[in-house]
Design a protein around this motif. Sequence first.
Motif, PDB file in Angstrom:
ATOM      1  N   ILE A 230       0.833  -1.209   0.000  1.00 42.01           N
ATOM      2  CA  ILE A 230       0.000   0.000   0.000  1.00 42.01           C
ATOM      3  C   ILE A 230       0.866   1.256   0.000  1.00 42.01           C
ATOM      4  N   VAL A 231       1.919   1.271   0.792  1.00 37.64           N
ATOM      5  CA  VAL A 231       2.827   2.428   0.819  1.00 37.64           C
ATOM      6  C   VAL A 231       3.476   2.621  -0.555  1.00 37.64           C
ATOM      7  N   MET A 232       3.884   1.543  -1.196  1.00 36.68           N
ATOM      8  CA  MET A 232       4.501   1.649  -2.523  1.00 36.68           C
ATOM      9  C   MET A 232       3.488   2.151  -3.559  1.00 36.68           C
ATOM     10  N   VAL A 233       2.257   1.656  -3.480  1.00 38.25           N
ATOM     11  CA  VAL A 233       1.218   2.110  -4.411  1.00 38.25           C
ATOM     12  C   VAL A 233       0.967   3.603  -4.240  1.00 38.25           C
ATOM     13  N   VAL A 234       0.818   4.036  -2.999  1.00 36.46           N
ATOM     14  CA  VAL A 234       0.576   5.458  -2.719  1.00 36.46           C
ATOM     15  C   VAL A 234       1.734   6.312  -3.236  1.00 36.46           C
ATOM     16  N   SER A 235       2.949   5.852  -3.017  1.00 39.55           N
ATOM     17  CA  SER A 235       4.135   6.603  -3.460  1.00 39.55           C
ATOM     18  C   SER A 235       4.210   6.659  -4.978  1.00 39.55           C
ATOM     19  N   TRP A 236       3.945   5.539  -5.627  1.00 34.88           N
ATOM     20  CA  TRP A 236       3.972   5.509  -7.095  1.00 34.88           C
ATOM     21  C   TRP A 236       2.917   6.455  -7.658  1.00 34.88           C
ATOM     22  N   PHE A 237       1.713   6.401  -7.084  1.00 40.29           N
ATOM     23  CA  PHE A 237       0.655   7.282  -7.577  1.00 40.29           C
ATOM     24  C   PHE A 237       0.994   8.744  -7.340  1.00 40.29           C
TER      25      PHE A 237
ATOM     26  N   LEU B  24      -5.556  -6.145 -12.623  1.00 39.06           N
ATOM     27  CA  LEU B  24      -4.244  -6.401 -13.228  1.00 39.06           C
ATOM     28  C   LEU B  24      -4.121  -5.720 -14.585  1.00 39.06           C
ATOM     29  N   ALA B  25      -5.200  -5.699 -15.345  1.00 38.42           N
ATOM     30  CA  ALA B  25      -5.182  -5.003 -16.638  1.00 38.42           C
ATOM     31  C   ALA B  25      -4.976  -3.501 -16.433  1.00 38.42           C
ATOM     32  N   LEU B  26      -5.617  -2.949 -15.415  1.00 40.02           N
ATOM     33  CA  LEU B  26      -5.446  -1.524 -15.123  1.00 40.02           C
ATOM     34  C   LEU B  26      -4.019  -1.227 -14.657  1.00 40.02           C
TER      35      LEU B  26
ATOM     36  N   TRP C  11      -3.574  19.521 -23.220  1.00 35.75           N
ATOM     37  CA  TRP C  11      -3.456  18.075 -23.430  1.00 35.75           C
ATOM     38  C   TRP C  11      -2.865  17.413 -22.185  1.00 35.75           C
ATOM     39  N   PHE C  12      -1.845  18.020 -21.621  1.00 35.61           N
ATOM     40  CA  PHE C  12      -1.226  17.455 -20.419  1.00 35.61           C
ATOM     41  C   PHE C  12      -2.166  17.511 -19.220  1.00 35.61           C
ATOM     42  N   ARG C  13      -3.033  18.504 -19.155  1.00 38.53           N
ATOM     43  CA  ARG C  13      -4.019  18.549 -18.068  1.00 38.53           C
ATOM     44  C   ARG C  13      -4.963  17.354 -18.153  1.00 38.53           C
ATOM     45  N   TRP C  14      -5.371  16.996 -19.354  1.00 35.92           N
ATOM     46  CA  TRP C  14      -6.227  15.812 -19.520  1.00 35.92           C
ATOM     47  C   TRP C  14      -5.438  14.531 -19.272  1.00 35.92           C
ATOM     48  N   PHE C  15      -4.233  14.479 -19.775  1.00 31.83           N
ATOM     49  CA  PHE C  15      -3.362  13.320 -19.570  1.00 31.83           C
ATOM     50  C   PHE C  15      -3.156  13.075 -18.075  1.00 31.83           C
ATOM     51  N   ASN C  16      -3.073  14.130 -17.295  1.00 33.78           N
ATOM     52  CA  ASN C  16      -2.858  14.061 -15.860  1.00 33.78           C
ATOM     53  C   ASN C  16      -4.030  13.397 -15.121  1.00 33.78           C
ATOM     54  N   GLU C  17      -5.200  13.361 -15.734  1.00 35.12           N
ATOM     55  CA  GLU C  17      -6.380  12.792 -15.070  1.00 35.12           C
ATOM     56  C   GLU C  17      -6.444  11.265 -15.171  1.00 35.12           C
ATOM     57  N   ILE C  18      -5.689  10.674 -16.071  1.00 36.83           N
ATOM     58  CA  ILE C  18      -5.768   9.222 -16.281  1.00 36.83           C
ATOM     59  C   ILE C  18      -5.478   8.436 -15.003  1.00 36.83           C
ATOM     60  N   PRO C  19      -4.364   8.689 -14.293  1.00 33.61           N
ATOM     61  CA  PRO C  19      -4.126   7.895 -13.084  1.00 33.61           C
ATOM     62  C   PRO C  19      -5.171   8.127 -11.988  1.00 33.61           C
TER      63      PRO C  19
ATOM     64  N   ILE D 257      -8.433   8.487 -12.462  1.00 35.40           N
ATOM     65  CA  ILE D 257      -9.551   7.614 -12.818  1.00 35.40           C
ATOM     66  C   ILE D 257      -9.195   6.152 -12.544  1.00 35.40           C
ATOM     67  N   VAL D 258      -7.987   5.759 -12.932  1.00 36.18           N
ATOM     68  CA  VAL D 258      -7.551   4.377 -12.697  1.00 36.18           C
ATOM     69  C   VAL D 258      -7.520   4.075 -11.201  1.00 36.18           C
ATOM     70  N   LEU D 259      -7.012   4.991 -10.413  1.00 33.06           N
ATOM     71  CA  LEU D 259      -6.971   4.779  -8.959  1.00 33.06           C
ATOM     72  C   LEU D 259      -8.371   4.574  -8.401  1.00 33.06           C
ATOM     73  N   LEU D 260      -9.303   5.394  -8.813  1.00 35.39           N
ATOM     74  CA  LEU D 260     -10.680   5.263  -8.352  1.00 35.39           C
ATOM     75  C   LEU D 260     -11.233   3.874  -8.671  1.00 35.39           C
ATOM     76  N   VAL D 261     -11.062   3.437  -9.907  1.00 37.34           N
ATOM     77  CA  VAL D 261     -11.588   2.131 -10.323  1.00 37.34           C
ATOM     78  C   VAL D 261     -10.889   1.000  -9.564  1.00 37.34           C
ATOM     79  N   VAL D 262      -9.569   1.075  -9.419  1.00 38.47           N
ATOM     80  CA  VAL D 262      -8.823   0.023  -8.717  1.00 38.47           C
ATOM     81  C   VAL D 262      -9.261  -0.070  -7.255  1.00 38.47           C
ATOM     82  N   VAL D 263      -9.398   1.053  -6.590  1.00 40.11           N
ATOM     83  CA  VAL D 263      -9.826   1.032  -5.183  1.00 40.11           C
ATOM     84  C   VAL D 263     -11.227   0.427  -5.068  1.00 40.11           C
ATOM     85  N   LEU D 264     -12.127   0.816  -5.969  1.00 38.98           N
ATOM     86  CA  LEU D 264     -13.470   0.230  -5.937  1.00 38.98           C
ATOM     87  C   LEU D 264     -13.432  -1.277  -6.179  1.00 38.98           C
TER      88      LEU D 264
END
Length: 137
Positions: free
Chosen positions: A9-16, A82-84, A113-121, A123-130
């Motif tokens: 969990i600490v590694m995931v939080v740090s990576w994110f 795992l796919a995410l 473009w970078f502002r939108w690109f920045n939102e990808i992780p 969204i992924v974090l939200l889905v993974v946590v759920l």
Amino acid sequence: MLWLKSFHIVMVVSWFAGLFYLPRIFVNLAMETNDAAYDRLLLMANKLYRFVTPIMLLTLVTGTWLWLAYWRPTMGWLWLKLALVAGLVGYHHVCKRLLRDFEARQNTKSHVWFRWFNEIPVIVLLVVVLLVVLKPF
């Protein structure tokens, strides 16, 4: 196993944290016109990428260890997770390619473009946590 989960969990939080902040630096790099400020932002981006890459690897190692310890055939939600995660690894490598473009001063993408690109992780974090908490299938 609780120690392993905690470390994961600490590694995931740090990576994110790195995945959230690096593209934010890209937003600023895409807008920067002052060479000294650009070079400073580039230095920050390089250091951050070099810092979070081993954290990504530790996340993957501890996650694989947990997967091997806990996997059951009925855990269908895990395959989507795992796919995410595989997508996040790809995102991490895309960040490196974008960083190389900035280093060569060949970026062609806008700060928007970078502002939108920045939102990808995010969204992924939200889905993974759920997926991890709800285990819907």
